[in-house]
Design an enzyme around this catalytic site. Structure first.
Site, PDB file in Angstrom:
ATOM      1  CG  ASP A 131      28.608 -41.929 -13.055  1.00 20.14           C
ATOM      2  OD1 ASP A 131      28.229 -42.385 -14.168  1.00 20.14           O
ATOM      3  OD2 ASP A 131      29.319 -40.919 -12.966  1.00 20.14           O
TER       4      ASP A 131
HETATM    5  C1  BGC Z   1      29.632 -40.392 -16.414  1.00 21.98           C
HETATM    6  C2  BGC Z   1      28.152 -40.046 -16.385  1.00 21.98           C
HETATM    7  C3  BGC Z   1      27.461 -40.693 -17.546  1.00 21.98           C
HETATM    8  C4  BGC Z   1      27.685 -42.189 -17.479  1.00 21.98           C
HETATM    9  C5  BGC Z   1      27.003 -42.964 -18.597  1.00 21.98           C
HETATM   10  C6  BGC Z   1      29.875 -41.882 -16.558  1.00 21.98           C
HETATM   11  O1  BGC Z   1      31.219 -42.116 -16.857  1.00 21.98           O
HETATM   12  O2  BGC Z   1      30.248 -39.919 -15.239  1.00 21.98           O
HETATM   13  O3  BGC Z   1      27.988 -38.666 -16.409  1.00 21.98           O
HETATM   14  O4  BGC Z   1      26.094 -40.375 -17.529  1.00 21.98           O
HETATM   15  O5  BGC Z   1      29.081 -42.437 -17.575  1.00 21.98           O
HETATM   16  O6  BGC Z   1      27.664 -42.815 -19.782  1.00 21.98           O
END
Ligand code: BGC
Length: 795
Positions: free
Chosen positions: A276
């Site tokens: 993530d």
């Molecule tokens: C989120 C993800 C997201 C990623 C990119 C993270 O904070 O948990 O779901 O895809 O950011 O923006």
């Protein structure tokens, strides 16, 4: 001088030497390319291109060419042009691609379609439809030059207050897994990739970066991994995103057992595992554990990986394996294949798809005295300020930059309804002031910190307009709205799970006035999550759960209210009577100070805090009894059960037939539309445990089907497949899925509380499927005792 020379030298370095064909990446030469990459290049490929190495001019040259190529995208992989390796671009989802709608110096806009939220898609109970809708999402991804969409979000609804439940699908792993698999197939049918997220047990936003989810192996296998397993069995997502949290003492991104033993070995996953965003776990531990791609990438990560590779702390095997997977993703991407995006997807057509999809997932919760559908052309009194400001979706990464959301006033107007003028006048003045009040706040909050909605009309004003509006209108429509999103959980409080006093007053006063005048009242819920309904659901005549239905919200709701579409959505989660009935009672409820109610609280990666229960660690005490598994097993009444949904027509079910099939049984049921209007029905097949099984839920969803549109009087026979493996429970002591020999009750039901037809099947010989004995909650010194393990709740 250096600034000119360096790129020049770098450019010369990538020219092929005379006569020799340059080695360039193809679909078939990945091992050769891995062998040809320098250590620096390998590390660049494992770390997202959000980094630059000042000592590596080739890299800088490549990166310069790619920087800002799709403004607002989430990130991209490192390009290495000497070997023909382009970047792969990631953009957020899942309700549509998330990119910037405007670009510096350009008049042209890059709006995307806001499709309905995940919980609405799962409310359709229609994987085939979800696949179709998601093909349109995939097309937008492709035409805007994105290679991989960061979705679907598959985490289970462990508790109704998780801030991101709107992105996710269900409290049930089968429904969640099947809808997510359809999402993946649909998006990927366009030649772009998906990222199944957040793997795994990311079920609360509060302190999600450091919370330790402590879950029994049983609950993991049967619930929190089962949904993901279903996705991998039924689709081939190009990537999987690990979550931020710990799982049983280890960060998921560093979790060898989770990634290598379960995902790669057991489930045979062949794609790329990515972190993530900004997950600051140990890069070496992640790559070794089977999470080789670090997104969006930092210089520090690159430096750590390179140093560790050179010193031998990081194995060359893990690096090469990871690089091969990144390259495996690259060769599948449209960018590698030379696809030239039009930057001009058919937004009008996609908006219509989003509108139709929305109508298929709305859930009719109440409809007394056939209050709905409304008579076309009727005069309506509209109440609830947010009638003029609907929400298309939730906030955070799942917030799509759309050109605007159609409100319900406009939707109903276009559908030909007239409006009672006294209420209309009072609201139009009030809504203007609310707009002026909230606009700067929402601008400041942006896409991440949630959005404020409009307050309700002051009670005095409401009381003043009610007599005239009840007299002048044919019916009243009240809109209630809730907003939630990433980074924060919801509260079991007025204004969130509960109604505010102003909303309660609004409901009571409008219902009293309109009922006294012999007129009906319809409530529309524009929400991404579950709300308390038991205390007020008997007041209005009808309640339509519209969810957050995407950008044509107002039109889609009008389509259902006026009967153009007969609602056929069914709840993908239970709606409890009171929050106190929810089995996961240890879900954090942090109010003061507010900053603690956030994902970044205690954000100090690497440092283990074990101070505050449910924030630093959360024991999943309810174990396998999540949602309806708990309510049905412990006879706890709910306001609306899992699977619930009404229709404007009625259906009769008959001819339940269970016949042996190759791997199990086929269960046939005939559905007949016995009402006056065409409609679609959902058939849900639950199993009961066999005689010898103890402490397992009394009913569990094993299969489901949705009929096509049945004309009045028409029938359709739906066929459901069931195997002994579908009936299995997980045995922790033997690390195996076991289906004991015995008789299993089958219940064909309208929802988890409404059995309709019953049968049984016989498993003659016990079936056992061994899996690796991993993922046990750890108990390192200094940590509180783990209380889970299925003992917390017993029958
Ligand atoms: C989120 C993800 C997201 C990623 C990119 C993270 O904070 O948990 O779901 O895809 O950011 O923006």
């Amino acid at each position: 001088m250096k600034r000119i020379l360096l790129p020049l030298l770098a450019a010369l370095a990538i020219l092929p030497s005379c006569g020799k064909k340059p080695l360039l990446l193809t679909e078939n030469n990945i091992p050769k390319i891995v062998a040809a990459l320098t250590d620096e290049e390998k590390c660049h490929l494992l770390v997202g291109a959000n980094h630059q190495n000042p000592d590596d001019s080739t890299a800088m040259l490549d990166i310069a060419a790619y920087k800002d190529m799709i403004p607002g995208c989430a990130g991209f992989t490192f390009p290495i042009s000497r070997l023909g390796i382009p970047s792969v671009v990631f953009a957020d989802g899942p309700a549509g691609p998330r990119i910037a709608s405007h670009r510096d110096g350009e008049e042209k806009t890059y709006y995307c379609t806001a499709f309905p939220i995940g919980s609405l898609l799962s409310s359709t109970w229609d994987p085939a439809l979800v696949e179709e809708i998601c093909a349109a999402i995939g097309n937008e991804v492709l035409e805007y030059g994105v290679d991989v969409l960061l979705g679907p979000g598959v985490n289970l609804h462990r508790n109704p207050l998780c801030g991101r439940n709107f992105e996710y699908y269900s409290e049930d792993p089968l429904l969640s897994g099947k809808i997510a698999a359809a999402y993946v197939r649909g998006v990927q049918s366009q030649g772009v990739g998906t990222s199944v997220k957040h793997f795994a047990a990311n079920n609360q936003e509060i302190n999600r970066l450091s919370n330790d989810a402590r879950v029994s192996v049983t609950a993991l296998r049967e619930l929190y991994l089962k949904n993901f397993e279903t996705v991998f069995r039924e689709s081939e997502p190009w990537t999987v995103m690990t979550s931020y949290n710990y799982l049983n003492g280890t960060y998921t991104a560093e979790h060898k057992e989770l990634l290598r033993d379960v995902l790669l070995e057991e489930w045979g996953y062949k794609g790329l595992v990515i972190t993530d965003w900004g997950d600051s776990c140990d890069p070496v531990a992640m790559i070794e554990a089977g999470n080789p791609y670090l997104a969006p990438g930092t210089q520090a990560q690159y430096d750590t990986v390179l140093t560790a590779l050179r010193s031998g702390r990081l194995s060359r095997k893990a690096v090469d394996e990871g690089v091969a997977k990144v390259l495996g993703l690259v060769v599948k991407s449209p960018r590698f294949k030379g696809y030239v995006p039009s930057n001009d997807p058919d937004l009008a057509a996609h908006a219509q798809i989003a509108r139709e999809a929305a109508t298929q997932g709305m859930v009719l919760l109440e409809n007394r005295n056939a209050a709905l559908p409304l008579k076309k052309g009727a005069t309506l009194a509209l109440f609830g300020s947010n009638t003029w400001k609907l929400e298309a979706g939730g906030t955070g990464a799942g917030d799509v930059n759309t050109s605007g959301t159609v409100n319900l006033y406009d939707g109903l107007q276009e559908a030909g309804f007239a409006f009672e003028p006294v209420a209309e006048k009072a609201y139009s003045a009030f809504v203007e002031t609310e707009k002026a009040r909230t606009a700067p706040i929402n601008e400041w909050l942006g896409w991440w910190f949630g959005r404020v909605s409009y307050e309700e009309l002051p009670t005095k004003t409401l009381e003043a307009i009610l007599p005239a509006s009840a007299k002048g209108a044919d019916a009243a429509v009240i809109t209630l709205l809730r907003q939630a999103g990433e980074g924060k959980d919801r509260l079991a409080e007025p204004g969130d799970f509960e109604l505010t006093e102003a909303e309660r007053q609004l409901l009571e006063k409008v219902c009293t006035a309109f009922h006294a005048a012999g007129k009906q009242v319809v409530v529309v819920l524009n929400t991404g999550g579950v709300m308390e309904t038991a205390s007020w659901k008997d007041l209005p005549d009808a309640i339509l759960l519209a969810w957050q239905p995407g950008q044509l919200a107002g039109h889609a709701i009008a389509d259902v209210l006026d009967g153009t579409v007969n609602p056929s959505g069914h709840l993908p989660m239970s709606w409890p009577v009171r929050y106190a009935d929810v089995p996961s009672q240890n879900f954090p409820q942090v109010h003061v100070p507010q900053r603690k109610n956030a994902s970044w609280w205690h954000h100090k990666k690497g440092q283990r805090f074990y101070e505050q229960e449910n924030i630093d660690w959360t024991d999943y005490l309810e174990d396998r009894y999540v949602g309806y598994r708990y309510y049905t097993s412990f006879d706890c009444p709910v306001s609306y059960p899992f699977g619930f949904g009404k229709s404007y027509t009625t259906f009769a079910w008959s001819d339940l037939k269970v016949t042996p099939a190759k791997d199990g049984w086929t269960v046939d049921v005939t559905v007949t539309n016995t009402g006056d209007v065409p409609g679609r029905d959902v058939v849900q097949l639950y199993s009961k445990p066999c005689e010898t099984e103890q402490n397992v839920p009394v009913c569990e969803l094993r299969a489901f089907a949705k009929t096509g549109l049945l004309e009045s009087g028409a029938s359709e026979t739906v066929s459901l497949c069931l195997t002994p493996a579908d009936l299995a429970h997980f045995c922790e002591a033997c690390s195996a899925w076991i289906t004991p020999a015995g008789t299993y009750g089958l219940v064909v039901a309208r929802d988890a509380d409404s059995p309709e037809l019953e049968a049984s099947v016989e498993v003659r010989k016990e079936q056992v499927r061994k899996v690796s004995d991993v993922l046990h909650p750890s108990q390192p010194e200094g940590r509180p005792l783990y209380l889970g393990g299925g003992n917390a709740i017993t029958r």
